[in-house]
Each structure stands twice: as structure tokens, then as C-alpha cells.
Design a protein around this motif. Structure first.
Motif, PDB file in Angstrom:
ATOM      1  N   ASP A  90      -5.226  11.755  -9.238  1.00  0.00           N
ATOM      2  CA  ASP A  90      -4.015  12.228  -9.914  1.00  0.00           C
ATOM      3  C   ASP A  90      -2.778  12.069  -9.041  1.00  0.00           C
ATOM      4  OD1 ASP A  90      -5.434  12.970 -12.138  1.00  0.00           O
ATOM      5  OD2 ASP A  90      -5.628  15.086 -11.564  1.00  0.00           O
ATOM      6  N   GLU A  91      -2.988  12.019  -7.717  1.00  0.00           N
ATOM      7  CA  GLU A  91      -1.853  11.953  -6.802  1.00  0.00           C
ATOM      8  C   GLU A  91      -1.252  10.557  -6.688  1.00  0.00           C
ATOM      9  OE1 GLU A  91      -5.392  10.866  -4.213  1.00  0.00           O
ATOM     10  OE2 GLU A  91      -4.949  11.995  -6.039  1.00  0.00           O
ATOM     11  N   LEU A  92      -1.941   9.564  -7.215  1.00  0.00           N
ATOM     12  CA  LEU A  92      -1.509   8.176  -7.031  1.00  0.00           C
ATOM     13  C   LEU A  92      -0.383   7.814  -7.985  1.00  0.00           C
ATOM     14  CD1 LEU A  92      -4.918   6.369  -6.453  1.00  0.00           C
ATOM     15  CD2 LEU A  92      -3.309   7.279  -4.765  1.00  0.00           C
ATOM     16  N   CYS A  93       0.577   7.094  -7.452  1.00  0.00           N
ATOM     17  CA  CYS A  93       1.742   6.680  -8.228  1.00  0.00           C
ATOM     18  C   CYS A  93       1.882   5.166  -8.140  1.00  0.00           C
ATOM     19  CB  CYS A  93       2.988   7.365  -7.676  1.00  0.00           C
ATOM     20  SG  CYS A  93       4.516   6.986  -8.567  1.00  0.00           S
ATOM     21  N   ALA A  94       2.206   4.515  -9.260  1.00  0.00           N
ATOM     22  CA  ALA A  94       2.411   3.070  -9.282  1.00  0.00           C
ATOM     23  C   ALA A  94       3.693   2.711  -8.543  1.00  0.00           C
ATOM     24  CB  ALA A  94       2.465   2.567 -10.715  1.00  0.00           C
ATOM     25  N   LEU A  95       3.699   1.523  -7.942  1.00  0.00           N
ATOM     26  CA  LEU A  95       4.884   1.067  -7.238  1.00  0.00           C
ATOM     27  C   LEU A  95       6.041   0.892  -8.226  1.00  0.00           C
ATOM     28  CD1 LEU A  95       3.410  -1.618  -4.808  1.00  0.00           C
ATOM     29  CD2 LEU A  95       3.409   0.873  -4.631  1.00  0.00           C
ATOM     30  N   HIS A 102       8.031   3.333  -9.159  1.00  0.00           N
ATOM     31  CA  HIS A 102       8.350   4.606  -9.811  1.00  0.00           C
ATOM     32  C   HIS A 102       8.640   5.653  -8.743  1.00  0.00           C
ATOM     33  CE1 HIS A 102       7.015   3.305 -13.859  1.00  0.00           C
ATOM     34  NE2 HIS A 102       6.136   2.585 -13.178  1.00  0.00           N
ATOM     35  N   PRO A 103       9.521   6.624  -9.052  1.00  0.00           N
ATOM     36  CA  PRO A 103       9.800   7.679  -8.065  1.00  0.00           C
ATOM     37  C   PRO A 103       8.539   8.506  -7.811  1.00  0.00           C
ATOM     38  CG  PRO A 103      11.339   7.766  -9.926  1.00  0.00           C
ATOM     39  CD  PRO A 103      10.306   6.772 -10.276  1.00  0.00           C
ATOM     40  N   LEU A 104       8.356   8.922  -6.571  1.00  0.00           N
ATOM     41  CA  LEU A 104       7.193   9.742  -6.235  1.00  0.00           C
ATOM     42  C   LEU A 104       7.384  11.162  -6.763  1.00  0.00           C
ATOM     43  CD1 LEU A 104       6.222   8.914  -2.533  1.00  0.00           C
ATOM     44  CD2 LEU A 104       4.828   8.565  -4.580  1.00  0.00           C
ATOM     45  N   PRO A 105       6.412  11.672  -7.519  1.00  0.00           N
ATOM     46  CA  PRO A 105       6.472  13.078  -7.928  1.00  0.00           C
ATOM     47  C   PRO A 105       6.078  13.971  -6.759  1.00  0.00           C
ATOM     48  CG  PRO A 105       4.447  12.081  -8.712  1.00  0.00           C
ATOM     49  CD  PRO A 105       5.239  10.983  -8.054  1.00  0.00           C
ATOM     50  N   GLY A 163       3.978  15.910  -4.360  1.00  0.00           N
ATOM     51  CA  GLY A 163       2.570  15.757  -4.012  1.00  0.00           C
ATOM     52  C   GLY A 163       2.010  14.372  -4.277  1.00  0.00           C
ATOM     53  N   GLY A 164       2.862  13.418  -4.648  1.00  0.00           N
ATOM     54  CA  GLY A 164       2.387  12.088  -5.004  1.00  0.00           C
ATOM     55  C   GLY A 164       2.300  11.134  -3.818  1.00  0.00           C
ATOM     56  N   LEU A 165       1.506  10.098  -3.998  1.00  0.00           N
ATOM     57  CA  LEU A 165       1.360   9.025  -3.009  1.00  0.00           C
ATOM     58  C   LEU A 165       1.383   7.692  -3.740  1.00  0.00           C
ATOM     59  CD1 LEU A 165      -1.704  10.356  -0.941  1.00  0.00           C
ATOM     60  CD2 LEU A 165       0.685  10.324  -0.171  1.00  0.00           C
ATOM     61  N   TYR A 166       2.010   6.700  -3.142  1.00  0.00           N
ATOM     62  CA  TYR A 166       1.930   5.365  -3.722  1.00  0.00           C
ATOM     63  C   TYR A 166       0.523   4.797  -3.511  1.00  0.00           C
ATOM     64  CZ  TYR A 166       6.948   5.153  -4.547  1.00  0.00           C
ATOM     65  OH  TYR A 166       8.222   5.392  -5.023  1.00  0.00           O
ATOM     66  N   ASP A 167       0.055   4.079  -4.500  1.00  0.00           N
ATOM     67  CA  ASP A 167      -1.301   3.517  -4.467  1.00  0.00           C
ATOM     68  C   ASP A 167      -1.327   2.278  -3.573  1.00  0.00           C
ATOM     69  OD1 ASP A 167      -3.879   2.672  -4.935  1.00  0.00           O
ATOM     70  OD2 ASP A 167      -3.461   1.895  -6.942  1.00  0.00           O
ATOM     71  N   SER A 168      -1.620   2.481  -2.290  1.00  0.00           N
ATOM     72  CA  SER A 168      -1.687   1.346  -1.363  1.00  0.00           C
ATOM     73  C   SER A 168      -3.066   0.688  -1.367  1.00  0.00           C
ATOM     74  CB  SER A 168      -1.340   1.796   0.065  1.00  0.00           C
ATOM     75  OG  SER A 168      -2.303   2.715   0.550  1.00  0.00           O
ATOM     76  N   ASN A 169      -4.127   1.473  -1.635  1.00  0.00           N
ATOM     77  CA  ASN A 169      -5.478   0.930  -1.534  1.00  0.00           C
ATOM     78  C   ASN A 169      -5.703  -0.269  -2.444  1.00  0.00           C
ATOM     79  OD1 ASN A 169      -6.294   2.712   0.382  1.00  0.00           O
ATOM     80  ND2 ASN A 169      -7.612   3.938  -0.944  1.00  0.00           N
ATOM     81  N   ARG A 170      -5.185  -0.197  -3.665  1.00  0.00           N
ATOM     82  CA  ARG A 170      -5.432  -1.284  -4.603  1.00  0.00           C
ATOM     83  C   ARG A 170      -4.805  -2.583  -4.114  1.00  0.00           C
ATOM     84  NH1 ARG A 170      -2.845   0.259  -8.661  1.00  0.00           N
ATOM     85  NH2 ARG A 170      -2.116  -1.556  -9.806  1.00  0.00           N
ATOM     86  N   TYR A 171      -3.666  -2.479  -3.466  1.00  0.00           N
ATOM     87  CA  TYR A 171      -3.000  -3.672  -2.944  1.00  0.00           C
ATOM     88  C   TYR A 171      -3.712  -4.192  -1.703  1.00  0.00           C
ATOM     89  CZ  TYR A 171       0.674  -2.896  -6.307  1.00  0.00           C
ATOM     90  OH  TYR A 171       1.355  -2.758  -7.492  1.00  0.00           O
ATOM     91  N   THR A 172      -4.145  -3.281  -0.832  1.00  0.00           N
ATOM     92  CA  THR A 172      -4.893  -3.683   0.360  1.00  0.00           C
ATOM     93  C   THR A 172      -6.179  -4.391  -0.034  1.00  0.00           C
ATOM     94  OG1 THR A 172      -4.040  -1.750   1.520  1.00  0.00           O
ATOM     95  CG2 THR A 172      -5.928  -2.864   2.505  1.00  0.00           C
ATOM     96  N   LEU A 173      -6.941  -3.779  -0.934  1.00  0.00           N
ATOM     97  CA  LEU A 173      -8.236  -4.332  -1.340  1.00  0.00           C
ATOM     98  C   LEU A 173      -8.071  -5.594  -2.171  1.00  0.00           C
ATOM     99  CD1 LEU A 173     -10.022  -0.970  -2.219  1.00  0.00           C
ATOM    100  CD2 LEU A 173     -10.317  -2.362  -0.161  1.00  0.00           C
ATOM    101  N   HIS A 174      -7.024  -5.654  -2.981  1.00  0.00           N
ATOM    102  CA  HIS A 174      -6.761  -6.866  -3.764  1.00  0.00           C
ATOM    103  C   HIS A 174      -6.535  -8.046  -2.827  1.00  0.00           C
ATOM    104  CE1 HIS A 174      -4.840  -9.667  -6.557  1.00  0.00           C
ATOM    105  NE2 HIS A 174      -5.278  -8.917  -7.547  1.00  0.00           N
ATOM    106  N   ALA A 175      -5.759  -7.829  -1.763  1.00  0.00           N
ATOM    107  CA  ALA A 175      -5.508  -8.906  -0.796  1.00  0.00           C
ATOM    108  C   ALA A 175      -6.801  -9.331  -0.115  1.00  0.00           C
ATOM    109  CB  ALA A 175      -4.483  -8.445   0.242  1.00  0.00           C
TER     110      ALA A 175
END
Length: 418
Positions: free
Chosen positions: A198-203, A205-208, A210-222
Motif C-alpha cells: 500500500d505504501e508504494l507510489c508510481a513515478l 505522482h506526488p508522494l502521499p 508514508g509513501g515510497l516510490y516503487d524502485s524495486n520494479r525498475y531495478t528488477l526490470h533492468a
């Protein structure tokens, strides 16, 4: 990348050792079926489906290994002697001499040019004396000198590359040298990739709060793109069991392997384990490693499922240790690439508890006395800068304790797998 953990035995009732967990994963995976025919320029990092067999000799004809003069060995002088030969023409790569070399004759020849009829030896231009329309040559030369024979590299009918070969740039050139413009390669595995939380935010968009940008998907995609598998991005899935069930069902229906990050620990909102049990099976859950103790491996229908930890460093270390070897087997690679492990001297004390394998991030430096390694910074599993600024993993074995200054440790350079 092949695993860089040495084999050992796990303990019953506890988290699996790293090497045992990997062996169990690999034993449960079979290569994909199906193939396609692709142009040679699209075959890099693909896996051969059928052997490449030479239809021609390489080189196709005997040719010169140096710039010089093509001659008959019968015309070479004996000990202490000198021979004078008439130069009757020139042979260049792509422009062979059309005639035949007779007794007392020579042909000026360039590297790669076909050896003229009648000639069997090439004299380097530095070792002869040009004299008007001819040359003078002394002793010390033998029949066949500086000649590349037909089929010397590859003989017609030879199996050059076997099925299961992961094609590298030299392999592509090798196939091209045979005049083959297409190859049959195994189908690329389809990998569905998703992040949970629930804490993950798409790149973008403003961070709500307690939010975090979803870096894992980009790291793993690469990391997945580097393997040249087909990546199917499934986005972010919130911590809701029904939404997670729908996302995993949809992903497994279209993929050979499903990779998720987050939701595999024991928190109240970590639902991956329960959903996976409802949809398929779990074959292992805990691994004695740091970072990355919670990792889920199982099946959903016909798809393999690997659930990685949510912390960025843990997710990436687990990817290289487990997901990449699994995908290499899934790709049908018959001989997995070798990852170098070598010794370096610890520049400072490294904390370590026995009972787990640790992958600390380090900076490897060359010194006159050999390699030295130092920590790349804070080793928390959420500190992705420790990998970004580092250039190696320091691999501390399961049973080992702390490392003191000056002791040797195993290191794996990032360049081997990133």
C-alpha cells in the motif's frame, strides 16, 4: 550468472542454507519449450535450439597470415644460400592472383589473400630484400611458413555450437563466418513482474504521507532485460488479498515465471504466503541469508513463482542469487556462465554472525600487494546506495563469524552479473 555459493548441507527445521535453497529451486524448474528462427543480428543473448554445423571450411582456402611474398618451398635456399626470385604479380584480399607460381617465381601477397596456385609458403616482407622486379631471400625459411590452411579454424561438417548455447558476440561472428544469416533459438521465457504494498507510489505522482516510490520494479526490470527475457510489467498491487489473488492469477496465466517483491515477511499485511497457498504451492519460504531471509518459491498453475523481499537491496541480492539462475535454466542454457569469485584483503573489520550467509556490499580497490575491499557504506537492506556506490559483493560463508582487518574474504565483482 551462475551461483557464487559453494555447496553445503542445510539444517532440518531451520531456514535453508543458500546453496540448498538454490538447488531445490533449480531441481523444480524445466526449460521452456518452443523455438523461433531469428536473423543473426537478433540472436545475441538468445539460446540455440539446434546445433550450428559448418557448411564450409573456414578459411575457405589457404591464405597469407602476413604481408609478404608467396613462393614455392622448393625454391628456398639451403643453409648459407641465397635465392633470387622474379615477382610476377600481386594477390590482395578479395583479389587473388589469377596465375600459377612456377619455379623461380614469387607473388607479392597481402594478409588474408588466397595463396596462388603453385605456392605453399609466405615470406614476410621484412625478411626479404626487394631488388628491381624481384626479391632476394636467404636461409631460415620452411615450407608452409605464414600460411593459414583451408579449414584451419573450422572444418566443413564440424558442429561449431551445440544446442543450449547462450550466444555471445564471438558466437555471432562465428556463425556469420559460416555464411549463415539465421539461427533457430529457444523461445524467450515470459516473466511477469509486480510489486506489492500500500505504501508504494508510481513515478510521476506526488508522494502521499508514508509513501515510497516503487524502485524495486525498475531495478528488477533492468536486471531482467539484461537476460533478454520477455518482461510483462504488472504494476503495483495493494495489500489486499483479493486484489493480490487476481493479480497473481492473471500473471500466472500468461507467464512462465512470476516475480514479485514485497509481502513475503510475517507482518499483518504480508499476504503473499496465504494467497500463494490458496492458488498453488509453496516449496520453500525462509533462507538463512542476509539480506533476504524471507523469500517465497512455489507454483501457480504452470508458472514458477518467486516472491522477493520488499527491501531494495534484499530484493536485488536475492534476484542475482536465485532468480537469475532459475531463469538461466528456464531459458534452456546448457552451460551456465561462470561468475568469478576471488580473494581480497579486508580493509577493516566486518561484522558477521555465524548461521547465515551474508552478502555485504563493498568497494574493491587494486593495490600493489593485491586486491583490498572495504564496505560501501551502511549495510541496511533498504540502503540501495550501498549497491549503487559499491562494485562488489563480499560473500561471508554460513558458518563464519566476524572478519578482522587483513583477513582474506571472497568477493564477486558486480561487473560479473550487472
Amino acid at each position: 550468472m551462475s551461483t557464487f555459493i559453494r555447496s553445503g548441507c542445510g539444517e532440518k527445521g531451520s531456514a535453508l542454507r543458500v546453496e540448498d535453497a538454490l538447488h531445490r529451486m533449480l531441481d523444480a524448474v524445466t526449460p521452456v519449450k518452443g523455438y523461433e528462427q531469428v536473423g543473426l543480428l537478433d540472436a545475441w543473448c538468445r539460446v540455440l535450439h539446434e546445433p550450428v554445423v559448418a557448411a564450409i571450411d573456414v578459411p575457405s582456402r589457404a591464405n597469407a597470415a602476413v604481408d609478404g611474398y608467396a613462393v614455392r618451398a622448393a625454391d628456398l635456399p639451403g643453409p648459407g644460400g641465397v635465392a633470387e626470385l622474379a615477382v610476377i604479380g600481386t594477390a590482395r584480399a578479395g583479389h587473388p592472383f589469377p596465375g600459377t607460381v612456377q619455379a623461380g617465381q614469387a607473388v607479392r601477397i597481402m594478409t588474408g589473400a588466397h595463396l596462388p596456385e603453385g605456392a605453399d609458403t609466405v615470406l614476410p616482407q621484412e625478411q626479404v630484400e626487394a631488388q628491381g622486379a624481384g626479391i632476394r631471400v636467404g636461409e631460415g625459411h620452411g615450407q608452409g611458413d605464414n600460411v593459414r590452411l583451408a579449414g584451419e579454424d573450422i572444418a566443413r561438417g564440424t558442429t561449431v555450437l551445440a544446442p543450449g548455447r547462450y550466444l555471445t558476440p564471438p558466437d555471432i561472428g562465428l556463425i556469420a563466418s559460416l555464411g549463415q544469416g539465421e539461427v533457430k533459438v529457444k523461445r524467450r521465457p515470459r516473466v511477469a513482474l509486480l510489486s506489492t504494498g500500500d505504501e508504494l507510489c508510481a513515478l510521476g505522482h506526488p508522494l502521499p504521507a508514508g509513501g515510497l516510490y516503487d524502485s524495486n520494479r525498475y531495478t528488477l526490470h533492468a536486471a531482467l532485460k539484461r537476460l533478454n527475457v520477455k518482461v510483462m510489467d504488472q504494476g503495483i498491487v495493494p495489500d489486499e488479498p483479493e486484489r493480490l489473488r487476481e493479480a497473481l492469477t492473471r500473471a500466472a496465466a500468461n507467464a512462465d515465471v512470476v516475480v514479485s517483491s514485497g509481502g513475503v515477511s510475517v507482518g499483518e499485511a504480508d499476504f503473499v504466503r496465504d494467497v500463494l497457498l490458496a492458488l498453488g504451492s509453496i516449496e520453500l519460504w525462509k533462507v538463512a541469508m542476509k539480506p533476504g531471509r524471507p523469500i517465497a518459491f512455489g507454483r501457480i498453475g504452470g508458472a514458477v513463482f518467486i516472491g522477493l523481499p520488499g527491501n531494495p537491496v534484499a530484493a536485488l541480492v536475492c534476484f542475482f542469487q536465485f532468480v537469475q539462475p532459475v531463469l538461466e535454466k528456464k531459458m534452456g542454457i546448457s552451460e551456465r556462465p561462470v561468475v568469478p569469485v576471488f580473494k581480497a584483503i579486508a580493509a577493516h573489520r566486518l561484522s558477521k554472525k555465524p548461521g547465515r550467509t551474508e552478502f555485504q556490499r563493498g568497494i574493491l580497490d587494486p593495490t600493489p600487494g593485491g586486491w583490498r575491499v572495504r564496505s560501501s557504506g551502511h549495510q541496511g537492506s533498504a540502503i540501495l546506495t550501498s549497491m549503487s556506490r559499491g562494485n562488489c559483493l563480499i560473500v561471508l560463508p554460513h558458518d563464519a563469524g566476524p572478519v578482522e582487518v587483513g583477513e582474506a574474504v571472497d568477493v564477486v565483482p558486480f561487473a560479473a552479473f550487472m
